[in-house]
Design a protein around this motif. Sequence first.
Motif, mmCIF file in Angstrom:
data_model
loop_
_atom_site.group_PDB
_atom_site.id
_atom_site.type_symbol
_atom_site.label_atom_id
_atom_site.label_comp_id
_atom_site.label_asym_id
_atom_site.label_seq_id
_atom_site.Cartn_x
_atom_site.Cartn_y
_atom_site.Cartn_z
ATOM 1 N N ILE A 181 0.830 -1.212 0.000
ATOM 2 C CA ILE A 181 0.000 0.000 0.000
ATOM 3 C C ILE A 181 0.860 1.255 0.000
ATOM 4 O O ILE A 181 0.643 2.175 -0.793
ATOM 5 C CB ILE A 181 -0.971 -0.014 1.205
ATOM 6 C CG1 ILE A 181 -1.956 -1.172 1.049
ATOM 7 C CG2 ILE A 181 -1.707 1.319 1.313
ATOM 8 C CD1 ILE A 181 -2.837 -1.406 2.248
ATOM 9 N N VAL B 93 -7.124 -0.198 -5.794
ATOM 10 C CA VAL B 93 -7.677 -0.164 -4.426
ATOM 11 C C VAL B 93 -8.319 -1.501 -4.080
ATOM 12 O O VAL B 93 -8.274 -1.933 -2.926
ATOM 13 C CB VAL B 93 -8.672 0.999 -4.194
ATOM 14 C CG1 VAL B 93 -7.975 2.333 -4.312
ATOM 15 C CG2 VAL B 93 -9.897 0.914 -5.058
ATOM 16 N N LEU B 94 -8.882 -2.187 -5.088
ATOM 17 C CA LEU B 94 -9.450 -3.493 -4.770
ATOM 18 C C LEU B 94 -8.350 -4.484 -4.382
ATOM 19 O O LEU B 94 -8.539 -5.303 -3.479
ATOM 20 C CB LEU B 94 -10.278 -4.028 -5.947
ATOM 21 C CG LEU B 94 -11.598 -3.281 -6.166
ATOM 22 C CD1 LEU B 94 -12.352 -3.852 -7.363
ATOM 23 C CD2 LEU B 94 -12.478 -3.323 -4.918
ATOM 24 N N MET C 236 -5.609 -3.597 -2.916
ATOM 25 C CA MET C 236 -5.225 -3.204 -1.547
ATOM 26 C C MET C 236 -6.212 -3.771 -0.536
ATOM 27 O O MET C 236 -5.837 -4.255 0.530
ATOM 28 C CB MET C 236 -5.205 -1.686 -1.412
ATOM 29 C CG MET C 236 -4.042 -1.030 -2.091
ATOM 30 S SD MET C 236 -4.166 0.760 -1.877
ATOM 31 C CE MET C 236 -2.893 1.285 -2.997
ATOM 32 N N PHE C 237 -7.485 -3.694 -0.888
ATOM 33 C CA PHE C 237 -8.497 -4.258 0.002
ATOM 34 C C PHE C 237 -8.202 -5.731 0.234
ATOM 35 O O PHE C 237 -8.230 -6.214 1.364
ATOM 36 C CB PHE C 237 -9.904 -4.099 -0.603
ATOM 37 C CG PHE C 237 -10.921 -4.998 0.035
ATOM 38 C CD1 PHE C 237 -11.413 -4.702 1.296
ATOM 39 C CD2 PHE C 237 -11.363 -6.148 -0.600
ATOM 40 C CE1 PHE C 237 -12.330 -5.541 1.913
ATOM 41 C CE2 PHE C 237 -12.279 -6.993 0.007
ATOM 42 C CZ PHE C 237 -12.764 -6.692 1.266
ATOM 43 N N TYR D 95 -5.325 -7.409 -0.056
ATOM 44 C CA TYR D 95 -4.138 -7.591 0.794
ATOM 45 C C TYR D 95 -4.480 -7.336 2.258
ATOM 46 O O TYR D 95 -4.079 -8.068 3.148
ATOM 47 C CB TYR D 95 -3.033 -6.636 0.361
ATOM 48 C CG TYR D 95 -2.013 -7.256 -0.542
ATOM 49 C CD1 TYR D 95 -0.805 -7.702 -0.033
ATOM 50 C CD2 TYR D 95 -2.265 -7.411 -1.903
ATOM 51 C CE1 TYR D 95 0.141 -8.278 -0.860
ATOM 52 C CE2 TYR D 95 -1.326 -7.985 -2.739
ATOM 53 C CZ TYR D 95 -0.126 -8.424 -2.213
ATOM 54 O OH TYR D 95 0.796 -8.997 -3.030
ATOM 55 N N PRO E 222 -7.211 3.010 -10.873
ATOM 56 C CA PRO E 222 -7.303 3.109 -9.410
ATOM 57 C C PRO E 222 -8.270 2.093 -8.805
ATOM 58 O O PRO E 222 -8.033 1.583 -7.709
ATOM 59 C CB PRO E 222 -7.806 4.537 -9.164
ATOM 60 C CG PRO E 222 -7.448 5.289 -10.382
ATOM 61 C CD PRO E 222 -7.509 4.303 -11.509
ATOM 62 N N THR E 223 -9.345 1.773 -9.533
ATOM 63 C CA THR E 223 -10.287 0.793 -8.988
ATOM 64 C C THR E 223 -9.594 -0.552 -8.793
ATOM 65 O O THR E 223 -9.709 -1.175 -7.725
ATOM 66 C CB THR E 223 -11.499 0.635 -9.930
ATOM 67 O OG1 THR E 223 -12.067 1.919 -10.148
ATOM 68 C CG2 THR E 223 -12.536 -0.289 -9.328
#
Lengths: 317, 537
Positions: A23, A74-75, A77-78, A80, A70-71
């Motif tokens: 992240i 961020v998904l 990252m979610f 992880y 970015p989608t």
Amino acid sequence: MIEQTTKDASTFVSQVDGAFVFIFGISILFLVGITAFMVYYILKYRKSKNAEATHIEGSNTLEIIWTVIPTILVLSMFYYGWSGWKSQTEIPDDAIPIKTIARMWSFTFQYENGLITDTLYVPKDQAVKLDLVALDVLHSLYIPAFRVKQDMVPGKKTDIWFESEKEGEYEIFCAEYCGLRHSYMTSTVKVIPLIDFEKMTQIDSTALVNNNTVVDARQAGISVTRKYGCNACHTADGSKLVGPSYKNILGRSRVVIQDDEEIEVIADEDYIRRSIYEPNIEVVKGYEKGLMLSYKDQVTEEEFMQLMDYFKYLSGQ
Amino acid sequence: MSEHKHKSFREENGSYKGVFAWIFSTDHKRIGLLYLYAIVSFFLIGVLLGALMKLELMAPGKTVIDPATYNAIFTLHGVIMIFLVVVPGLPAVFGNFLLPIMIGAKDVAFPKLNLLSWWIYVFGAIIALSSLFMGGGPPDTGWTFYAPYAFKTNTNMLPAVLGAFILGFSSILTGINFIVTIHRLRAPGMTWFKMPLFPWTLYGTGWIQILATPIVGITLLMIVGERVLNIGFFDPALGGDPILYQHLFWIYSHPAVYIMILPAMGAISEIIPTFANKSIFGYKAIVISTLAIAFVGYFVWGHHMFTSGMSGTALYTFSLLTFLVAIPSAIKVFNWVGTLHKASIQLETPFFWAASFLFVFMIGGLSGLALGALATNVHLHDTAFVVAHFHFIVFGGVGFAFMGAIHYWFPKIWGRMYNSKLATSGWIIFFIGFCTLYLPMFFLGVTGMPRRYYDYVEKFHGPNIVSTIGSWVLILGLIIIIYNLIRSAYKGEKADKNPWGGRTLEWTVDSPPTLENFDEIPVVNRSPYDYRKNLES
């Protein structure tokens, strides 16, 4: 000696730090990249260099690209974050339970044999489960080196588990604001070999507190104050914290407030007993009511007598 | 007749004299300035409290104040900054002053209601601040008033919450007023997609104010029910649930963050095209992302509670939704930077604030990603990292946008220019101070320093020293900025109608505007950010 965290401080560290690297890595990349673009544009297209702006209203292609990328990021990252956290909720069946009690402003730890300590002892290479109990307000048990944190909610049972793979000492902080001495509500977790831990938690615990051998009566009393976290609010040197000091307490007369009336009492053995078991009936003038909870059913008669010996010593008797 | 017409709103006193001509005025511009003076005063108190905290944290142990004072100070700092400064912030000041002018109206839809909102705001502020001087002393609970500690403490917590409740009404009424104004009073020809972006963000904000703020009222009633009637809602001793309180608190207070940041984004969307001399990139994408933020923002409150003991399903649902709300903010940033491509940029103070807004807002937003992910949140929750994150958003984001806005619209509001060199040096000092103050707190949080800590272990000492020094630099910048603006309001050079070459309607009226803004209501037939030369006439 408090140690810095290492990869094997707890089994969670590498997973959580992996999520951090992922992240923070992407975040820093974006920050640096976008800032560089911005600075480049400002330098290149400042008025003295570019007197005439080009009329552009937008671009649907670009909007789609910078929505989709970015989608996806961020998904991921979610994902992880979620996968790194999931193992923290799956408590192994063989985890050794340790009851952890928080009150303003101390932690105490109770092992299966009844032993109580103010420092958390845990065995190396063995899962440990802390059953968290808060007696008064919200607290939060936080061991930064292990990457674990869990709020302690009065009236609700919460728990937390971890397994340490390295001997050492690490900090415990209270992370949820809990009033006046919040920042002093700290403790230490000591990771010790399993064999030592078993020795400590399987024998009869009454003679053993904090791994110290009891040498004299005074030492026993000190151990009792540490065991129950008394020193978070009371001192032995006469200085005033949230509660009165133990120094010179015995035999002195003091003004207490009982039912909104001021009365003068002599601090004898009976008074000390009342102060520990029913602390909010007589409150010494100048101190706040309701901060101390009753230690009924916790401090035993034997421990009380050890405290009395200690107080006698502090009062020059 | 024409002489009378061109008297500015500052000279038009109506039937009252002196200060009454202001505090009883229903002119949206005067009300905007009333808010400005009140908010700036509270802001300066909040800054002093913050500086005192930083001074205390410069070294471990006691530095200047005792722990009880420290706890009261961080509570008051939070209450003042959140409820009295940042939530009303841009909508109350610039929304009031500029919304009617930007959409070609003479005033808001309900001018008397607008004045009432200001009075309610002042009343609520007095109630909240009275907790300082009455009874058991200032509250020491943190601005979140978490149960059960907030209900056990002997300090004055109730007036502070009551103050927040009353302030909520001011916020709701302003929201209603703006929504009706935008629906009903746009100039002929100004369709929804010809409306400038600042009014668009006020529109999104208005809905959040109306729909989220009543939760504060419900919560307050429950607190009163618990304290007075002993009904156990939150206190476990009465059979209540402390986590229920956290839910209710964040159901309002999280959307409140979007009440704060959306108008800030709106102001930035005005400043950037003006100084780029170029149409904003992706106007519709910015509008849609504004509405998306306002909508999704309702459903992410649980990310404040990842370690509270909520169920696992709630945790990952809230984590996922939190990541979704990041996307529209990212889209805005890309569009703002895209606007600079092939632009012709005037390097003036408002633009510097806007560009530095982008930088600090990105740091704030990107640091939020580590807080939105579960594994990393558990480690960072309730640490200095969170404090740094929200100061980058709320002070960096909203604060920088406010500074940009006041430097941008200053000539319109006061009819004078400020000293540009002084303003720019104020900006750079403030910016350096800001980064020095808050960047070390990210580091402190990652290494494990909990927030709301009066004292700390030695390993946290170094970053805390840097942070404290940053607070002094920031204050120096602030003094320069305020000195420059106050001086210029009286002595600055006279400004003309459109000193920056802006294209939105406020730049077509006098500086400062007349009482009714327009001699004739304009007809709008172009997009708000069309900077092509051949259209100029």
